[in-house]
Design a protein around this motif. Structure first.
Motif, PDB file in Angstrom:
ATOM      1  N   THR A 169       1.534  -5.819 -13.714  1.00 26.90           N
ATOM      2  CA  THR A 169       1.329  -5.168 -15.006  1.00 26.90           C
ATOM      3  C   THR A 169       2.213  -5.761 -16.093  1.00 26.90           C
ATOM      4  N   HIS A 170       3.455  -6.144 -15.731  1.00 21.73           N
ATOM      5  CA  HIS A 170       4.369  -6.721 -16.719  1.00 21.73           C
ATOM      6  C   HIS A 170       5.515  -7.420 -15.999  1.00 21.73           C
ATOM      7  N   GLY A 171       6.386  -8.054 -16.765  1.00 19.93           N
ATOM      8  CA  GLY A 171       7.335  -8.983 -16.186  1.00 19.93           C
ATOM      9  C   GLY A 171       8.705  -8.455 -15.856  1.00 19.93           C
ATOM     10  N   HIS A 172       8.932  -7.164 -15.891  1.00 24.16           N
ATOM     11  CA  HIS A 172      10.262  -6.650 -15.575  1.00 24.16           C
ATOM     12  C   HIS A 172      10.574  -6.796 -14.088  1.00 24.16           C
ATOM     13  N   LEU A 173      11.841  -7.018 -13.800  1.00 22.65           N
ATOM     14  CA  LEU A 173      12.315  -7.330 -12.462  1.00 22.65           C
ATOM     15  C   LEU A 173      11.825  -6.353 -11.398  1.00 22.65           C
ATOM     16  N   ASP A 174      11.906  -5.051 -11.679  1.00 21.27           N
ATOM     17  CA  ASP A 174      11.564  -4.065 -10.656  1.00 21.27           C
ATOM     18  C   ASP A 174      10.068  -4.007 -10.373  1.00 21.27           C
ATOM     19  N   HIS A 175       9.283  -4.722 -11.159  1.00 24.70           N
ATOM     20  CA  HIS A 175       7.836  -4.781 -10.933  1.00 24.70           C
ATOM     21  C   HIS A 175       7.387  -6.107 -10.317  1.00 24.70           C
ATOM     22  N   VAL A 176       8.180  -7.150 -10.468  1.00 23.90           N
ATOM     23  CA  VAL A 176       7.740  -8.472 -10.014  1.00 23.90           C
ATOM     24  C   VAL A 176       8.694  -9.142  -9.036  1.00 23.90           C
ATOM     25  N   GLY A 177       9.812  -8.492  -8.686  1.00 23.36           N
ATOM     26  CA  GLY A 177      10.858  -9.157  -7.928  1.00 23.36           C
ATOM     27  C   GLY A 177      10.453  -9.646  -6.545  1.00 23.36           C
ATOM     28  N   GLY A 178       9.463  -9.019  -5.917  1.00 26.22           N
ATOM     29  CA  GLY A 178       9.010  -9.455  -4.593  1.00 26.22           C
ATOM     30  C   GLY A 178       7.820 -10.388  -4.618  1.00 26.22           C
ATOM     31  N   THR A 179       7.392 -10.787  -5.798  1.00 23.64           N
ATOM     32  CA  THR A 179       6.144 -11.535  -5.934  1.00 23.64           C
ATOM     33  C   THR A 179       6.182 -12.873  -5.203  1.00 23.64           C
ATOM     34  N   VAL A 180       7.200 -13.669  -5.440  1.00 28.87           N
ATOM     35  CA  VAL A 180       7.239 -15.002  -4.852  1.00 28.87           C
ATOM     36  C   VAL A 180       7.291 -14.927  -3.326  1.00 28.87           C
ATOM     37  N   PRO A 211       0.918 -10.829 -15.622  1.00 28.14           N
ATOM     38  CA  PRO A 211       0.421 -10.008 -16.728  1.00 28.14           C
ATOM     39  C   PRO A 211      -0.196 -10.869 -17.835  1.00 28.14           C
ATOM     40  N   HIS A 212      -0.182 -10.358 -19.054  1.00 31.08           N
ATOM     41  CA  HIS A 212      -0.602 -11.100 -20.240  1.00 31.08           C
ATOM     42  C   HIS A 212       0.454 -12.172 -20.548  1.00 31.08           C
ATOM     43  N   PRO A 213       0.058 -13.318 -21.097  1.00 30.47           N
ATOM     44  CA  PRO A 213       1.028 -14.397 -21.328  1.00 30.47           C
ATOM     45  C   PRO A 213       2.181 -14.043 -22.257  1.00 30.47           C
ATOM     46  N   ASP A 214       2.067 -12.968 -23.044  1.00 33.20           N
ATOM     47  CA  ASP A 214       3.188 -12.575 -23.891  1.00 33.20           C
ATOM     48  C   ASP A 214       4.400 -12.107 -23.094  1.00 33.20           C
ATOM     49  N   ASP A 215       4.228 -11.897 -21.786  1.00 33.81           N
ATOM     50  CA  ASP A 215       5.361 -11.533 -20.933  1.00 33.81           C
ATOM     51  C   ASP A 215       5.939 -12.729 -20.184  1.00 33.81           C
ATOM     52  N   ALA A 216       5.509 -13.940 -20.520  1.00 33.63           N
ATOM     53  CA  ALA A 216       6.032 -15.117 -19.819  1.00 33.63           C
ATOM     54  C   ALA A 216       7.550 -15.209 -19.939  1.00 33.63           C
ATOM     55  N   PHE A 217       8.091 -14.801 -21.086  1.00 33.46           N
ATOM     56  CA  PHE A 217       9.541 -14.920 -21.269  1.00 33.46           C
ATOM     57  C   PHE A 217      10.312 -14.038 -20.296  1.00 33.46           C
ATOM     58  N   CYS A 241      -1.926  -3.683 -23.041  1.00 29.45           N
ATOM     59  CA  CYS A 241      -1.280  -2.452 -23.491  1.00 29.45           C
ATOM     60  C   CYS A 241       0.168  -2.714 -23.895  1.00 29.45           C
ATOM     61  N   PRO A 242       0.393  -3.402 -25.016  1.00 29.27           N
ATOM     62  CA  PRO A 242       1.754  -3.715 -25.428  1.00 29.27           C
ATOM     63  C   PRO A 242       2.518  -2.479 -25.897  1.00 29.27           C
ATOM     64  N   GLY A 243       3.848  -2.636 -25.923  1.00 30.41           N
ATOM     65  CA  GLY A 243       4.724  -1.563 -26.388  1.00 30.41           C
ATOM     66  C   GLY A 243       5.978  -1.529 -25.547  1.00 30.41           C
ATOM     67  N   HIS A 244       5.831  -1.253 -24.249  1.00 28.41           N
ATOM     68  CA  HIS A 244       6.971  -1.331 -23.336  1.00 28.41           C
ATOM     69  C   HIS A 244       7.432  -2.778 -23.232  1.00 28.41           C
ATOM     70  N   THR A 245       6.482  -3.668 -23.004  1.00 25.81           N
ATOM     71  CA  THR A 245       6.677  -5.116 -23.158  1.00 25.81           C
ATOM     72  C   THR A 245       5.470  -5.641 -23.929  1.00 25.81           C
ATOM     73  N   PRO A 246       5.575  -6.817 -24.535  1.00 28.92           N
ATOM     74  CA  PRO A 246       4.450  -7.303 -25.339  1.00 28.92           C
ATOM     75  C   PRO A 246       3.243  -7.738 -24.514  1.00 28.92           C
ATOM     76  N   GLY A 247       3.472  -8.096 -23.252  1.00 28.76           N
ATOM     77  CA  GLY A 247       2.371  -8.579 -22.427  1.00 28.76           C
ATOM     78  C   GLY A 247       1.942  -7.632 -21.332  1.00 28.76           C
ATOM     79  N   HIS A 248       2.262  -6.366 -21.479  1.00 27.89           N
ATOM     80  CA  HIS A 248       1.907  -5.364 -20.467  1.00 27.89           C
ATOM     81  C   HIS A 248       0.391  -5.218 -20.377  1.00 27.89           C
ATOM     82  N   VAL A 249      -0.124  -5.111 -19.148  1.00 25.05           N
ATOM     83  CA  VAL A 249      -1.534  -4.806 -18.936  1.00 25.05           C
ATOM     84  C   VAL A 249      -1.657  -3.586 -18.030  1.00 25.05           C
ATOM     85  N   VAL A 250      -2.815  -2.942 -18.113  1.00 28.71           N
ATOM     86  CA  VAL A 250      -3.158  -1.799 -17.277  1.00 28.71           C
ATOM     87  C   VAL A 250      -4.435  -2.147 -16.526  1.00 28.71           C
ATOM     88  N   PHE A 251      -4.534  -1.694 -15.276  1.00 29.10           N
ATOM     89  CA  PHE A 251      -5.721  -1.921 -14.453  1.00 29.10           C
ATOM     90  C   PHE A 251      -6.470  -0.609 -14.275  1.00 29.10           C
TER      91      PHE A 251
END
Length: 220
Positions: A59-70, A83-89, A133-143
């Protein structure tokens, strides 16, 4: 809920983030949404269901949401979408995020597919609509699964609260607009899995959420 989707919520990391295992009953294939950490707990859930993991959705790039991805991507050889490319940073900054929050070292990564509003993601016979769904982060998405009437909203909305907007490139006005324009039109009956805490429905939040209830937004 129609028998088009099964799910298990797996709280992970010290922040108790809701990683969700979605399962297509017809094929017993699965997708993970926001695998933030505690990888072995997530693996145990997949094995408990005897499901075959097909994809990882973020959904977005914060650590607690993506930390196990790799770790999970490499273990199962599956693609990562969102997520959306605006969360690449945020994802590029994972090594720094881990250091700041006292997590073990984590590598940055590039999703196999960035998502835009209006896209769909699929696994097995399940199709989820993507809403930017930006706001919390700019590249947040909802499914959103229209058949199951279920939304996975990350940190946009919680039972009785909304996502914080004080982190880099958060925006409170954007978040309120996102909730009003991207979530509420999906229907009051829609159940949602938030990034933290218990499930709720959009209808319940429109009635009583102290930040985005209809009566509150009308005063704004």
């Amino acid at each position: 809920m129609p028998d088009t989707l099964r799910f298990e919520i797996i709280p992970v990391t010290p922040l108790q983030q809701n990683c969700t295992l979605l399962i297509c009953p017809a094929s017993n294939t699965a997708a993970l949404v926001d695998p933030g950490g505690d990888v072995e707990d997530i693996v145990a859930a997949i094995e408990r269901h005897g499901a075959r993991l097909e994809k990882i959705f973020l959904t977005h790039g914060h650590l607690d949401h993506v930390g196990g991805t790799v770790a999970l991507r490499d273990r199962y050889g599956v693609p990562v979408e969102g997520p959306h490319p605006d969360d690449a940073f945020w994802i590029d900054g994972l090594p720094m995020q881990a250091q700041m929050f006292g997590f073990p070292p984590l590598p940055a990564f590039t999703p196999d597919r960035w998502l835009e509003g209006g896209d769909t993601v699929c696994f097995g016979q399940v199709e989820l609509a993507v809403r930017h769904c930006p706001g919390h982060t700019p590249g947040h998405v909802v499914f959103f699964d229209a058949q199951a009437r279920l939304a996975l909203v990350g940190d946009v909305l919680f039972a009785g609260s909304i996502g914080r907007t004080d982190l880099p490139r958060g925006n409170h006005a954007d978040l309120l607009r996102t909730i009003r324009e991207q979530l509420w039109p999906l229907g009051n009956d829609v159940r949602f899995i938030p990034g933290h805490g218990p499930m709720s429905t959009f209808g319940a939040e429109r009635r009583s959420n102290p930040f985005v209830a209809d009566s509150v937004l009308a005063r704004g």
